[in-house]
Design a protein around this motif. Structure first.
Motif, short mmCIF file in Angstrom:
data_model
loop_
_atom_site.label_atom_id
_atom_site.label_comp_id
_atom_site.label_asym_id
_atom_site.label_seq_id
_atom_site.Cartn_x
_atom_site.Cartn_y
_atom_site.Cartn_z
N PRO A 193 -4.96 -23.83 0.35
CA PRO A 193 -6.26 -24.25 -0.19
C PRO A 193 -6.11 -25.38 -1.23
O PRO A 193 -6.90 -26.33 -1.23
CB PRO A 193 -6.83 -22.98 -0.81
N VAL A 247 -13.38 -24.45 -1.14
CA VAL A 247 -12.42 -24.17 -0.08
C VAL A 247 -12.24 -22.66 -0.02
O VAL A 247 -11.89 -22.04 -1.02
CB VAL A 247 -11.05 -24.85 -0.35
N GLN A 248 -12.49 -22.10 1.14
CA GLN A 248 -12.35 -20.65 1.31
C GLN A 248 -11.39 -20.37 2.46
O GLN A 248 -11.51 -20.94 3.54
CB GLN A 248 -13.71 -20.04 1.62
N ASP A 249 -10.43 -19.50 2.21
CA ASP A 249 -9.47 -19.09 3.24
C ASP A 249 -10.06 -17.93 4.03
O ASP A 249 -10.25 -16.84 3.50
CB ASP A 249 -8.15 -18.69 2.58
N SER A 258 -8.65 -16.89 6.92
CA SER A 258 -7.59 -16.54 7.88
C SER A 258 -7.57 -15.05 8.21
O SER A 258 -7.29 -14.67 9.35
CB SER A 258 -6.23 -16.97 7.33
N TYR A 286 -10.07 -22.11 7.58
CA TYR A 286 -10.66 -22.40 6.28
C TYR A 286 -12.10 -22.87 6.44
O TYR A 286 -12.44 -23.56 7.40
CB TYR A 286 -9.83 -23.47 5.55
N ILE A 313 -3.00 -25.70 9.42
CA ILE A 313 -4.45 -25.51 9.48
C ILE A 313 -4.83 -25.48 10.95
O ILE A 313 -4.77 -26.49 11.65
CB ILE A 313 -5.21 -26.64 8.77
N LEU A 332 -11.04 -25.57 10.86
CA LEU A 332 -11.87 -25.82 9.69
C LEU A 332 -13.33 -25.63 10.06
O LEU A 332 -13.77 -26.10 11.11
CB LEU A 332 -11.71 -27.27 9.20
#
Length: 103
Positions: free
Chosen positions: A10, A28-30, A32, A48, A82, A85
């Motif tokens: 991130p 920004v948010q993960d 996953s 993300y 990544i 997105l």
């Protein structure tokens, strides 16, 4: 790229975007953890969500805005870093309008 630990991705995303675009606001948010078992996750790539507010998006269509973001990510857009997105790319005026609508 897989040498970037998941916990640091991130910050790497934030850094690349701030280097490439004039950012008013960036989240920004993960996500996953929501994709465990997915093919991209198996390769080590993360998912993300981004919310970016920038004057650089003015006069550009959604696809053009997303291309700016992907260009900023460069070689990080690989299955081992990544994988995906989710992008919300807004101008400052659009962000203000959304804020007023939600109140």
């Amino acid at each position: 790229m897989s040498d970037v630990p998941r916990s640091e991705r991130p910050a790497m995303i934030r850094s690349r975007l701030e280097h490439s675009l004039s950012i008013d606001s960036l989240e920004v948010q993960d996500d996953s953890h929501r994709h465990a078992g997915h093919a991209g996750a198996q390769a080590g790539g993360g998912h993300y969500s981004l919310r970016i507010v920038s004057d650089d998006f003015a006069g550009r269509r959604r696809l053009q805005r997303h291309r700016l973001v992907y260009d900023a990510m460069g070689d990080a857009m690989r299955n081992d870093c990544i994988h995906a997105l989710s992008i919300e790319a807004l101008t400052p005026a659009e962000a203000r309008s959304q804020s007023h609508e939600s109140q």
